[in-house]
Scaffold this active site. Structure first.
Site, PDB file in Angstrom:
ATOM      1  N   LYS A  48      95.975  -4.997  74.041  1.00 32.11           N
ATOM      2  CA  LYS A  48      96.304  -5.379  75.410  1.00 32.11           C
ATOM      3  C   LYS A  48      96.403  -4.112  76.258  1.00 32.11           C
ATOM      4  CE  LYS A  48     100.490  -6.423  76.875  1.00 32.11           C
ATOM      5  NZ  LYS A  48     101.773  -7.120  77.149  1.00 32.11           N
TER       6      LYS A  48
ATOM      7  N   THR B  79     105.944  -9.919  74.690  1.00 30.06           N
ATOM      8  CA  THR B  79     107.020  -8.942  74.858  1.00 30.06           C
ATOM      9  C   THR B  79     107.852  -8.869  73.579  1.00 30.06           C
ATOM     10  OG1 THR B  79     107.092  -9.693  77.171  1.00 30.06           O
ATOM     11  CG2 THR B  79     108.656  -8.002  76.548  1.00 30.06           C
TER      12      THR B  79
ATOM     13  N   GLU C  68     100.971 -17.723  76.037  1.00 27.76           N
ATOM     14  CA  GLU C  68     101.970 -16.772  75.521  1.00 27.76           C
ATOM     15  C   GLU C  68     103.271 -16.946  76.304  1.00 27.76           C
ATOM     16  OE1 GLU C  68     102.810 -12.042  76.309  1.00 27.76           O
ATOM     17  OE2 GLU C  68     100.724 -12.700  76.135  1.00 27.76           O
TER      18      GLU C  68
END
Length: 218
Positions: A137, A77, A48
């Protein structure tokens, strides 16, 4: 948006098999393809890149152009629909948010790719699941520790929980043993300064291999 050459379930299968994904958060990434190859050689096939890195769309595109079969690339993000669309256009196969972002979930659903949505409290976990998150998450995971993850598993036994934030080689196995679907590794494997300097692929490969070994050793 570009067509995705990888079925969305392939990403989840790879994460489930490896039980870890690398989160690269650095001021620059000189050679994204080499970095992803080093991580894969160390046993971490899912990477990621985050929107906190300037020019992350170009980073994603470079990594996607040289992506190895069996490896997977995502954007983290992700806060807005525009960021989500840009990441997918650049080749991201999954999206990760730091918090509940319904608009990002909608873009991911339209593109047919999974989203890992950030949450912490039971209410947030439930909301993330209801928004269609393929996994949730849990952030910041280390602040609350592995037992907090076990507590969340009580009311949400079917949720795929992925702890992130402060997860390292010393605590990753505890998170997995107490019910994590996978863990996110960050600075323990891909220190920002090391990534930004470039040319440290051998060290990053070794860091990834060491993390995986400690995570899986009996």
């Amino acid at each position: 948006m570009n067509d995705q050459s990888t079925d969305s379930t392939d990403v989840l299968h790879a994460i489930a098999a490896d039980r870890v994904l690398a989160v690269v958060r650095a001021p620059r990434v000189p050679d994204p393809a080499a970095l992803c190859a080093a991580l894969a050689d160390g046993g971490i096939r899912t990477v990621e890149f985050t929107f906190t890195t300037p020019g992350v769309a170009d980073v994603l595109a470079q990594a996607a152009a040289a992506r190895r079969p069996g490896t997977h690339l995502g954007a983290g993000t992700v806060l807005t629909a525009d960021q989500a669309a840009a990441a997918i256009d650049a080749g991201a196969e999954f999206l990760v948010t730091p918090a509940l972002r319904p608009e990002v979930a909608k873009v991911a659903a339209r593109a047919g790719i999974p989203v890992l949505m950030g949450a912490l409290t039971p209410t947030e976990v439930l909301t993330a699941v209801e928004l269609g998150a393929a996994a949730v998450k849990i952030f910041p995971a280390a602040t609350f520790g592995p037992r907090y993850l076990k507590d969340l598993r009580g009311p949400f036994p079917d949720a795929r929980l992925v702890p992130s934030g402060g997860v390292n080689a010393g605590n990753a196995r505890a998170f997995l043993e107490l019910g994590a679907f996978a863990v996110c590794c960050g600075t323990d494997v891909v220190p920002p300064d090391l990534v930004a300097a470039g040319g440290a692929e051998a060290e990053i490969r070794d860091r990834a291999a060491a993390f995986v070994e400690r995570m899986t050793q009996d």
